[in-house]
Design a protein around this motif. Structure first.
Motif, PDB file in Angstrom:
ATOM      1  N   ASP A  68     -12.635   7.946  -2.144  1.00 26.55           N
ATOM      2  CA  ASP A  68     -13.302   6.777  -1.557  1.00 26.55           C
ATOM      3  C   ASP A  68     -12.823   6.620  -0.126  1.00 26.55           C
ATOM      4  O   ASP A  68     -11.677   6.950   0.192  1.00 26.55           O
ATOM      5  N   CYS A  92      -6.215  -1.952   9.614  1.00 20.63           N
ATOM      6  CA  CYS A  92      -7.144  -0.862   9.358  1.00 20.63           C
ATOM      7  C   CYS A  92      -6.596   0.123   8.343  1.00 20.63           C
ATOM      8  O   CYS A  92      -7.079   1.237   8.247  1.00 20.63           O
ATOM      9  N   GLY A  93      -5.562  -0.265   7.617  1.00 17.70           N
ATOM     10  CA  GLY A  93      -5.052   0.636   6.597  1.00 17.70           C
ATOM     11  C   GLY A  93      -6.115   0.827   5.541  1.00 17.70           C
ATOM     12  O   GLY A  93      -7.187   0.242   5.602  1.00 17.70           O
ATOM     13  N   ASN A  94      -5.803   1.645   4.558  1.00 19.32           N
ATOM     14  CA  ASN A  94      -6.823   1.958   3.565  1.00 19.32           C
ATOM     15  C   ASN A  94      -6.985   0.818   2.570  1.00 19.32           C
ATOM     16  O   ASN A  94      -6.916   1.003   1.364  1.00 19.32           O
ATOM     17  N   THR A  95      -7.166  -0.368   3.122  1.00 19.98           N
ATOM     18  CA  THR A  95      -7.193  -1.532   2.244  1.00 19.98           C
ATOM     19  C   THR A  95      -8.431  -1.588   1.376  1.00 19.98           C
ATOM     20  O   THR A  95      -8.401  -2.149   0.300  1.00 19.98           O
ATOM     21  N   SER A  96      -9.534  -1.005   1.870  1.00 15.98           N
ATOM     22  CA  SER A  96     -10.742  -1.128   1.069  1.00 15.98           C
ATOM     23  C   SER A  96     -10.986   0.115   0.218  1.00 15.98           C
ATOM     24  O   SER A  96     -12.020   0.245  -0.397  1.00 15.98           O
ATOM     25  N   VAL A  97     -10.025   1.003   0.199  1.00 16.95           N
ATOM     26  CA  VAL A  97     -10.219   2.214  -0.593  1.00 16.95           C
ATOM     27  C   VAL A  97      -9.913   1.918  -2.047  1.00 16.95           C
ATOM     28  O   VAL A  97      -8.928   1.288  -2.374  1.00 16.95           O
ATOM     29  N   GLU A  98     -10.797   2.359  -2.903  1.00 18.04           N
ATOM     30  CA  GLU A  98     -10.688   1.961  -4.294  1.00 18.04           C
ATOM     31  C   GLU A  98     -10.567   3.168  -5.202  1.00 18.04           C
ATOM     32  O   GLU A  98     -11.124   3.176  -6.300  1.00 18.04           O
ATOM     33  N   ASP A  99      -9.857   4.174  -4.739  1.00 15.47           N
ATOM     34  CA  ASP A  99      -9.624   5.362  -5.570  1.00 15.47           C
ATOM     35  C   ASP A  99      -9.136   4.971  -6.953  1.00 15.47           C
ATOM     36  O   ASP A  99      -8.157   4.239  -7.076  1.00 15.47           O
ATOM     37  N   LYS A 154     -14.021   6.162  -9.294  1.00 16.13           N
ATOM     38  CA  LYS A 154     -14.053   6.843  -8.004  1.00 16.13           C
ATOM     39  C   LYS A 154     -12.766   7.634  -7.800  1.00 16.13           C
ATOM     40  O   LYS A 154     -11.681   7.156  -8.099  1.00 16.13           O
ATOM     41  N   VAL A 155     -12.924   8.829  -7.285  1.00 20.31           N
ATOM     42  CA  VAL A 155     -11.753   9.642  -6.972  1.00 20.31           C
ATOM     43  C   VAL A 155     -11.586   9.746  -5.456  1.00 20.31           C
ATOM     44  O   VAL A 155     -10.492   9.641  -4.932  1.00 20.31           O
ATOM     45  N   GLN A 206       0.830  -1.193   0.000  1.00 16.72           N
ATOM     46  CA  GLN A 206       0.000   0.000   0.000  1.00 16.72           C
ATOM     47  C   GLN A 206       0.870   1.250   0.000  1.00 16.72           C
ATOM     48  O   GLN A 206       2.023   1.200   0.413  1.00 16.72           O
ATOM     49  N   GLU A 238     -12.382   1.535  -8.639  1.00 18.32           N
ATOM     50  CA  GLU A 238     -13.781   1.143  -8.699  1.00 18.32           C
ATOM     51  C   GLU A 238     -14.581   2.157  -9.515  1.00 18.32           C
ATOM     52  O   GLU A 238     -14.330   3.354  -9.431  1.00 18.32           O
TER      53      GLU A 238
END
Lengths: 229, 741
Positions: free
Chosen positions: A126, B36-43, A123-124, A27, B46
């Motif tokens: 999220d 809890c990192g931004n693992t589900s963020v899909e900038d 998405k920008v 990440q 998605e």
């Protein structure tokens, strides 16, 4: 006394730390306040600057049109999510703007409309699924109660969109970043001493002893469940 | 995260408790951060799909509510579905409906899983060897027309579940156009014997029961809180009944061989020897001493000693029930599945109805029902007689084209029918199906149906409450799968093959429905209202309420023809009665593939995702069986293997296996879970009506030597309190009636 535990515990700790580094390595590093999100490729390169940017007094054909954010992003004040304007909204104006009708982006737009297909915007902004950000409450507070300019209020989180073409994330939107604002003392009356809508009124109920004036400050909600529902 | 400094520090210093906690803390924080990192963020990855055109009321993130009708059973509860971003998310009851008054049962709640089920059929499928080949709708229609060409009406059979409303009318018209009278209506679990007995005693098949007016309810195996007739409505009336008339709390007495959910709620639960419900009813009439003439003559022989001997209910209990019924009036006596499921089921039900009449309940707690003034729309009813007739026809190879809709006879037909083999003898088999269930798998052509949340329709409940009503079914969202069709649309398409001229005005079933409703606008209470206004109001409300026609109620239950057989001889080869348990969530198994229903524990045993064999602990001890033993249950027809659950709420001479599970098709959530007791049911029929006597199968059980851990919610102590006084328990024999009431 717990000497015999020292080494195993250390190993366990190291292992956990290392594995969490490993899990994190794919990440991006935690973003800072001014860090940018990824550059997002959109199906149509929507020029925010042209729509929301400031007017160019010398040449009206060049500058922006100063359209209120909420004209298109109309759901922001009505719902937790801002949504993306329906295609109908774009067409509503553009079917009457002959001058740009043949520009490639507009031609592309009308292709979607004629096929009655939704534009697959990416998405920008999220947030993780365990975070509930509520647009409606923020608009109510800043735009309706405190009467701040829309672009300023939206800009707290979205940056200076009127300068962008395709929007790009400007802020980290991480919890610490949200809290940095929620933990600040904010005036409960608008600049110039005007009581803000119901704000000062309700505040006086909570803290009856305190006089509500230009110096009265309050913070945004900081209960966990406000966002983590 | 641990920095190198603190590591060095710890390595060089004695490691005390504080350090230990510190390390744990840091490691925990490190894990938490990565988790809890931004693992589900899909900038930028998605897609966020917006509407092309949106109505004003459609706001992303804000729910819109539409009224429709629950299709999970035929009680006809009105539902209110929450729709967000064009997806239906949640169903609740519609408060305007007199049937469910805003409530919805677990089965109804699971309706969204019928809609979103991943195992739905998505394309018309044509059999090609062992596979279904996707074909177009045009081809499917053409194929049906081709197969029907030159086939006489006699050679066509249409099997369906209960249908009502405009769909029933349309189906009737289609069958007329084919020139066939072979419409077989089959619901595997239906109170058909009770209906027949009621018709005889009261002049109506299903009177209106007023639990709320009764002071005592004596129920012979009617699971009215769980699965009988209209459970959501009855549950609300039951609450009234418990609250009591003039502050006097109603008393519920349940008589049955296997405890149902209703039995578990009863003040007094009596285990009766299977099949002797009628004897007990007559014994109570005798004990009441209120009967005169013919009836008194009939019950004369049913003295307490005899009744107690035959039913296994103690004389003290009979006295107490009679005393209570005398003391409290009006009361309500019900005959349910357990009473009607025997070869002499009609007699049982007649005896129970006679008890009602002797107690003077007819007209007080048993009221005349109302029905819609459109007889062509009232639900078609049917049970195993219809299936048996069709089965006989199939066995004789009579049918060239067979249709199947809303029934799954390959799964629910008693094993003795050999329905699957007979079904194979039909020339061309068309199944209208949501899923590839057992019957659809045997078909030659499978036509995929819209879910109940995508389709248009009207529904008329059999059991009406205050006033009559026609329920509207409307789509809560767009079709999930492009190639499914509504049953109405398909029928309209098929009928146009025969009567193109008559139906050319109707583009689709929606147009037909709208036309039909508006045509009767006056009768539906919309006289003088604009068409569009009336139609929109109707859809908004989801219900059309009507004054309805009231059928008059008679009280001619009589002793004439009422003969109860002598107690059945014990069968030494098959010593136990098999009681098919009907559970509130699975019913006849048509919704077993909804995982919520599989996952919600059975209210009495708390078992999930599997079948079980209920055995009385005493009987189990006698046979050397413990909980979790896999036993083989064998009848004359077949055998199944299932885990044992020791259950004190069953008569020692009976065992019970719940119906609904044991599918070998129907998708990932149904296939392979549990066993199907329908498979081992003997073909024993009720004498008067010819319906299947579901409780007449006799079985024996044998251990297989295997043992499993029963997956259930209750703790290791089971239903026992292990000495903890959580709920006071006292045997029903010990209850002092004078203190109780």
């Amino acid at each position: 006394m717990y000497r015999f535990l020292r080494f195993p515990i250390l190993l366990v700790g190291l292992f956990l730390a290392a594995s969490s580094f490993a899990a994190n390595s794919s990440q991006p590093a935690l973003t800072t306040e001014d860090s940018l999100g990824p550059q997002v490729q959109q199906p149509i390169e929507f020029p925010h600057n042209r729509h929301a940017g400031l007017k160019d007094a010398s040449d009206p054909a060049k500058g922006g049109m100063e359209i209120n954010c909420q004209y298109c992003h109309t759901y922001a004040r009505r719902s937790a999510v801002a949504g993306i304007p329906p295609l109908q909204k774009c067409i509503g104006c553009h079917q009457n703007i002959e001058s740009v009708r043949n520009k490639p982006r507009i031609v592309e737009l009308f292709k979607y409309w004629d096929a009655k297909k939704a534009v697959p915007w990416k998405k920008v902004h999220d947030l993780p699924d365990f975070v509930r950000f509520n647009h409606e409450r923020h608009i109510k507070r800043f735009v309706e109660q405190q009467d701040r300019p829309v672009q300023e209020a939206c800009g707290y989180c979205h940056g200076d969109v009127k300068e962008m073409t395709v929007a790009r994330r400007q802020k980290s939107l991480a919890m610490g970043w949200c809290a940095s604002c929620h933990e600040k003392d904010h005036p409960v009356v608008a600049e110039g001493g005007t009581p803000i809508a119901g704000q000062a009124y309700w505040y006086s109920f909570q803290k009856p002893a305190a006089a509500v004036d230009a110096n009265t400050k309050a913070r945004g909600p900081n209960d966990c469940w406000q966002c983590h529902k | 995260m641990i920095d190198s400094g603190s590591v060095k520090q710890m390595a060089g210093h004695p490691f005390d408790r504080r350090d230990f906690l510190k390390v744990l803390g840091w490691s925990g924080a490190a894990v938490a951060l990565s988790g809890c990192g931004n693992t589900s963020v899909e900038d930028g990855r998605e897609t966020v799909v917006s509407y092309v055109e949106a109505n004003d009321y459609m706001v992303p993130g804000v729910g819109v509510y539409f009224n429709s009708t629950c299709a999970q059973c035929d009680a006809g509860c009105s539902i209110n579905g929450r729709v967000r971003e064009g997806r239906v998310l949640k169903l609740e009851g519609n408060p305007d409906s007199a049937i469910n008054k805003g409530r919805l049962c677990g089965l109804g709640q699971a309706g969204v899983q019928h809609h979103y089920n991943p195992d739905r059929v998505r394309e018309p499928l044509l059999r090609n060897g062992n596979k279904g080949e996707a074909i177009s709708w045009e081809k499917a229609y053409a194929l049906i027309a081709e197969k029907l060409a030159g086939v006489s009406g006699e050679e066509i059979a249409f099997l369906s579940g209960g249908v009502s409303g405009h769909l029933k009318v349309l189906l009737g018209n289609y069958l007329d156009s084919l020139g066939t009278k072979n419409h077989f209506v089959y619901e595997a679990i239906a109170p058909s014997v009770v209906r027949a007995a009621n018709l005889k005693a009261f002049g109506v098949e299903m009177p209106r029961y007023r639990f709320d007016k009764a002071q005592v309810v004596l129920s012979f195996g009617a699971d009215f809180l769980g699965s009988w007739v209209s459970p959501v409505h009855f549950s609300q009336q039951y609450a009234q009944f418990r609250k009591g008339v003039n502050g006097q709390r109603g008393v519920l007495i349940q008589v049955e061989s296997k405890m149902t959910l209703t039995g578990a709620n009863a003040d007094r639960w009596l285990a009766v020897k299977p099949g002797t419900e009628g004897v007990l009813a007559l014994g109570i009439i005798n004990a009441l001493g209120m009967a005169t003439g013919e009836v008194a003559e009939l019950v004369k022989g049913y003295d307490k000693a005899r009744v107690s001997r035959e039913t296994g209910v103690s004389t003290g209990q009979i006295d107490k029930i009679a005393a209570l019924l005398k003391l409290r009036s009006p009361s309500l006596v019900l005959a349910g599945n357990a009473a009607e499921g025997y070869a002499h089921g009609s007699q049982n039900a007649a005896a129970i109805n006679l008890l009602n009449q002797v107690l003077g309940n007819v007209g007080k707690t048993i009221e005349a029902p109302v029905s819609v003034p459109f007889p062509q729309m009232v639900p078609s009813k049917g049970n195993t007689v219809a299936l048996k007739n069709m089965n006989d026809g199939l066995a004789a190879g009579k049918y060239k084209v067979v249709f199947n809709f809303a029934a799954n006879p390959v799964f629910t037909a008693p094993g003795a029918f050999k329905f699957k083999d007979n079904f194979a003898k039909a020339g061309f088999k068309v199944a209208f199906a949501h899923y590839l269930d057992e019957t659809a798998l045997q078909a030659d052509l499978v036509l995929p149906l819209d879910s109940a949340l995508e389709d248009w329709g009207t529904q008329v409940p059999e059991y009406m409450t205050e006033g009559a009503q026609i329920n509207i079914q409307q789509p809560l969202m767009e079709r999930l799968h492009a190639n499914t069709r509504g049953m109405g649309d398909i029928l309209l398409g098929l009928i146009k093959q025969k009567k193109a001229d008559e139906y050319k005005g109707f583009e689709d079933y929606y147009a037909y429905l709208r036309g039909a409703v508006l045509q009767n606008k006056g009768a539906l209470g919309g006289g003088g209202v604009e068409d569009d206004t009336f139609w929109n109001d109707t859809l908004t409300q989801g219900i059309v309420k009507l004054a309805g026609t009231t059928t008059s109620l008679a009280a001619h239950a009589s002793a004439a023809g009422l003969v109860l057989p002598a107690a059945a001889e014990a069968d030494e080869h098959f010593p136990l009665h098999l009681i098919p348990g009907v559970t509130a969530s699975l019913r006849d198994g048509r919704h077993t593939n909804q995982p919520w229903l599989q996952e919600s524990p059975d209210p009495l045993t708390t078992i999930v995702w599997d079948s079980w064999v209920e055995i009385h602990p005493k009987k189990a001890a006698e046979l050397g069986i413990v909980e979790g033993d896999i036993v083989q249950v064998t009848s004359k027809t077949g055998s199944v293997k299932a885990q044992v659950y020791l259950f004190p709420g069953i008569h020692p001479e009976a065992i019970s296996i719940p119906v609904g599970r044991g599918h070998d098709a129907m998708g990932r959530y149904a296939k392979g879970y549990g066993v199907n007791p329908f498979q081992i049911m003997d073909a024993v029929f009720e004498a008067a009506t010819g319906e299947l006597a579901m409780h007449e199968t006799r079985v024996k059980i044998s251990k297989t030597g295997q043992r499993v851990l029963v997956v259930k919610d209750e703790g290791s102590a089971g239903a026992l309190q292990m000495g903890r006084k959580i709920a006071g328990r006292v045997s029903t024999d010990q209850v002092d009636l004078s203190k109780e009431v």
